[in-house]
Scaffold this active site. Structure first.
Site, PDB file in Angstrom:
ATOM      1  N   ARG A  59       0.830  -1.217   0.000  1.00  0.00           N
ATOM      2  CA  ARG A  59       0.000   0.000   0.000  1.00  0.00           C
ATOM      3  C   ARG A  59       0.864   1.268   0.000  1.00  0.00           C
ATOM      4  O   ARG A  59       0.436   2.320  -0.456  1.00  0.00           O
ATOM      5  CB  ARG A  59      -0.978   0.019   1.180  1.00  0.00           C
ATOM      6  CG  ARG A  59      -1.817   1.308   1.221  1.00  0.00           C
ATOM      7  CD  ARG A  59      -2.941   1.277   2.235  1.00  0.00           C
ATOM      8  NE  ARG A  59      -2.501   0.880   3.541  1.00  0.00           N
ATOM      9  CZ  ARG A  59      -1.852   1.665   4.405  1.00  0.00           C
ATOM     10  NH1 ARG A  59      -1.551   2.919   4.085  1.00  0.00           N
ATOM     11  NH2 ARG A  59      -1.481   1.217   5.579  1.00  0.00           N
ATOM     12  N   TYR A 111     -13.115  15.987 -17.514  1.00  0.00           N
ATOM     13  CA  TYR A 111     -13.844  14.754 -17.250  1.00  0.00           C
ATOM     14  C   TYR A 111     -14.892  15.004 -16.133  1.00  0.00           C
ATOM     15  O   TYR A 111     -14.624  15.740 -15.187  1.00  0.00           O
ATOM     16  CB  TYR A 111     -12.832  13.670 -16.843  1.00  0.00           C
ATOM     17  CG  TYR A 111     -13.478  12.443 -16.297  1.00  0.00           C
ATOM     18  CD1 TYR A 111     -14.329  11.667 -17.090  1.00  0.00           C
ATOM     19  CD2 TYR A 111     -13.279  12.057 -14.973  1.00  0.00           C
ATOM     20  CE1 TYR A 111     -14.942  10.554 -16.571  1.00  0.00           C
ATOM     21  CE2 TYR A 111     -13.891  10.940 -14.460  1.00  0.00           C
ATOM     22  CZ  TYR A 111     -14.735  10.183 -15.259  1.00  0.00           C
ATOM     23  OH  TYR A 111     -15.349   9.093 -14.747  1.00  0.00           O
ATOM     24  N   ASP A 183      -3.913  17.352 -17.499  1.00  0.00           N
ATOM     25  CA  ASP A 183      -4.427  15.987 -17.676  1.00  0.00           C
ATOM     26  C   ASP A 183      -4.125  15.611 -19.125  1.00  0.00           C
ATOM     27  O   ASP A 183      -4.741  16.138 -20.051  1.00  0.00           O
ATOM     28  CB  ASP A 183      -5.932  15.959 -17.386  1.00  0.00           C
ATOM     29  CG  ASP A 183      -6.518  14.546 -17.513  1.00  0.00           C
ATOM     30  OD1 ASP A 183      -5.949  13.727 -18.269  1.00  0.00           O
ATOM     31  OD2 ASP A 183      -7.551  14.279 -16.888  1.00  0.00           O
ATOM     32  N   LYS A 208      -6.882   4.534 -19.891  1.00  0.00           N
ATOM     33  CA  LYS A 208      -7.163   4.835 -21.297  1.00  0.00           C
ATOM     34  C   LYS A 208      -5.988   4.402 -22.184  1.00  0.00           C
ATOM     35  O   LYS A 208      -5.738   3.225 -22.310  1.00  0.00           O
ATOM     36  CB  LYS A 208      -7.483   6.330 -21.434  1.00  0.00           C
ATOM     37  CG  LYS A 208      -8.546   6.819 -20.438  1.00  0.00           C
ATOM     38  CD  LYS A 208      -9.857   6.095 -20.603  1.00  0.00           C
ATOM     39  CE  LYS A 208     -11.027   6.636 -19.807  1.00  0.00           C
ATOM     40  NZ  LYS A 208     -10.917   6.698 -18.381  1.00  0.00           N
TER      41      LYS A 208
HETATM   42  N1  PLP Z   1      -9.214  12.207 -16.969  1.00  0.00           N
HETATM   43  C1  PLP Z   1      -9.834  11.973 -18.136  1.00  0.00           C
HETATM   44  C2  PLP Z   1      -9.538  12.850 -19.317  1.00  0.00           C
HETATM   45  C3  PLP Z   1     -10.760  10.923 -18.248  1.00  0.00           C
HETATM   46  O1  PLP Z   1     -11.376  10.708 -19.433  1.00  0.00           O
HETATM   47  C4  PLP Z   1     -11.023  10.124 -17.098  1.00  0.00           C
HETATM   48  C5  PLP Z   1     -11.991   9.012 -17.174  1.00  0.00           C
HETATM   49  O2  PLP Z   1     -12.737   8.851 -18.124  1.00  0.00           O
HETATM   50  C6  PLP Z   1     -10.358  10.404 -15.920  1.00  0.00           C
HETATM   51  C7  PLP Z   1      -9.432  11.439 -15.886  1.00  0.00           C
HETATM   52  C8  PLP Z   1     -10.572   9.570 -14.691  1.00  0.00           C
HETATM   53  O3  PLP Z   1      -9.897   8.360 -14.837  1.00  0.00           O
HETATM   54  P1  PLP Z   1     -10.299   6.969 -14.133  1.00  0.00           P
HETATM   55  O4  PLP Z   1     -11.586   6.492 -14.709  1.00  0.00           O
HETATM   56  O5  PLP Z   1      -9.126   6.084 -14.426  1.00  0.00           O
HETATM   57  O6  PLP Z   1     -10.413   7.276 -12.654  1.00  0.00           O
END
Ligand code: PLP
Length: 390
Positions: A59, A111, A183, A208
């Site tokens: 962890r 997101y 991001d 992704k």
């Molecule tokens: N950032 C983006 C651009 C995303 O598309 C997503 C999820 O779709 C996330 C962050 C969050 O990621 P996670 O689903 O792995 O927690």
């Protein structure tokens, strides 16, 4: 090869970890272990007190499968350090709680989970947050002068593929002593490396493109050692560590990241060009199209235009739903970046919770479909879109 020869991304994706096992395995094995034994208390204390690197407790992230992954991840973004997390949201939460407590500005669309965290959950903890649209970017200076210390944005954004100028935003933020986090999920390090453009942090939903097969959930935060070390305790005590099996699976996927993403870039370009000529399509959102508003910026700060695009069907939201339901190769599923192509209609998925007026303010038409282009033959994908649009 000389020791100073800079290795390319494709090579680093495969040889990024310096960890070697006793049996010569080319890939760090899965250490499916929660804890690690020591020959003596003195040896244990050396690791606990940070005098020696070593495995201790999973962890905490002190596990060889996780070390190997993090070393490879850092190499992909040219970061001094990378932490792995159990999801992209876990990485963002640890970032915001460590470096965003004095105030966060989020620019443009993000997101849905990120927006929920920023719009309601962090303010409930007393953290000031400011969500501004791309068209309101001139407010950034005043918000930073007012005390916000972390600027966060996606580029390209979901689902309108809006682009933000990373070096320009970094210059504004740094002039106020603030940090910038990008991001980079949509672009992947193959197409864009924000740290090289001045950003302080890069965050990914590794679920992704980094994972690339829609079979794992993970996240990562990258940056300098100085800025990442304070995040370690938050990750440890939030318990948001990646599992060793997932770390190993993700490290396996990274080996093919460069070839996958380059192929997806080329296929997305072909699909976007075909959609541009299609009589049933009103608009195509793809940075690789010369007439797309963000094309020049994408060309300047990206190495490829990406595998994501959005199309606007001529007609209503109901017409777009019919097209999405008729697609056969594109699965109707809310994710992206995998080997299989996916379709979502933002007004029924990612942006369903917004009012129609708010969607319109963000430039998201109900007739919009977002496509994540996979690794199928682009001719088959275009044929599938043709039959669905017909
Ligand atoms: N950032 C983006 C651009 C995303 O598309 C997503 C999820 O779709 C996330 C962050 C969050 O990621 P996670 O689903 O792995 O927690």
């Amino acid at each position: 090869m000389s020791d100073t020869h800079p290795q390319s991304l494709a090579t680093r994706a495969i040889h990024g970890s310096t960890l070697k096992d006793a049996h010569g395995s080319p890939h760090t094995p899965v250490y499916n272990t929660t804890t690690f034994g020591f020959p003596s208390t003195a040896d244990l204390l050396d690791v606990v007190d940070g005098r020696k690197a070593g495995s201790l407790y999973t962890r905490y992230g002190l596990n060889p499968s996780i070390f190997a992954l993090e070393e490879t991840l850092a190499g992909l973004e040219n970061a001094e350090m990378a932490w792995a997390f159990c999801s992209g949201m876990a990485a963002e939460t640890a970032l915001f709680l460590t470096h965003g407590r004095e105030g966060i500005v989020c620019i443009g669309d993000a997101y849905g989970g990120t927006l929920e965290l920023l719009a309601s959950q962090l303010p409930a903890l007393g953290i000031p947050t400011h969500l501004i649209l791309g068209s309101e970017i001139d407010r950034l200076d005043a918000l930073l002068a007012g005390g916000a210390r972390l600027v966060f944005f996606e580029t390209p954004t979901n689902p309108t593929l809006e682009l933000f100028d990373i070096p320009a935003i970094c210059a504004t933020a740094h002039a106020h002593g603030a940090r910038v986090a990008v991001d980079n999920t949509f672009a992947s390090p193959v197409n864009q490396r924000p740290l090289e453009l001045g950003a302080d942090f890069v965050v990914h939903s590794a679920t992704k493109y980094l994972g690339g097969h829609s079979d794992l959930t993970a996240g990562t935060l990258m940056g300098s050692k100085e800025l990442l070390l304070p995040v370690w305790n938050w990750r440890k005590n939030l318990g948001s560590m990646i599992a060793p099996e997932t770390a190993s699976l993700l490290a396996r996927s990274l080996r093919t990241l460069v070839v996958r993403v380059r192929e997806q870039n080329a296929s997305a370009q072909a699909v976007a060009e075909a959609m541009l000529k299609h009589p049933a399509i009103a608009r195509v959102y793809y940075p690789g199209l010369p007439d797309f508003p963000g094309h020049a910026l994408a060309t300047a700060q990206m190495h490829g235009y990406g595998g994501m695009l959005s199309i606007e069907v001529k007609g209503s939201g109901i017409d777009a739903t019919r097209v999405a339901d008729r697609l056969r190769l594109f699965a109707l599923a809310p994710s992206l970046g995998g080997a299989e192509s996916l379709v979502t209609q933002p007004c029924t998925t990612t942006h369903h919770g917004l009012t129609p007026e708010e969607r319109a303010r963000r430039g998201i038409s109900d007739a919009m479909l977002r496509l994540s282009i996979g690794l199928e033959d682009p001719a088959d994908l275009i044929a599938d879109l043709d039959q669905a649009l017909g």
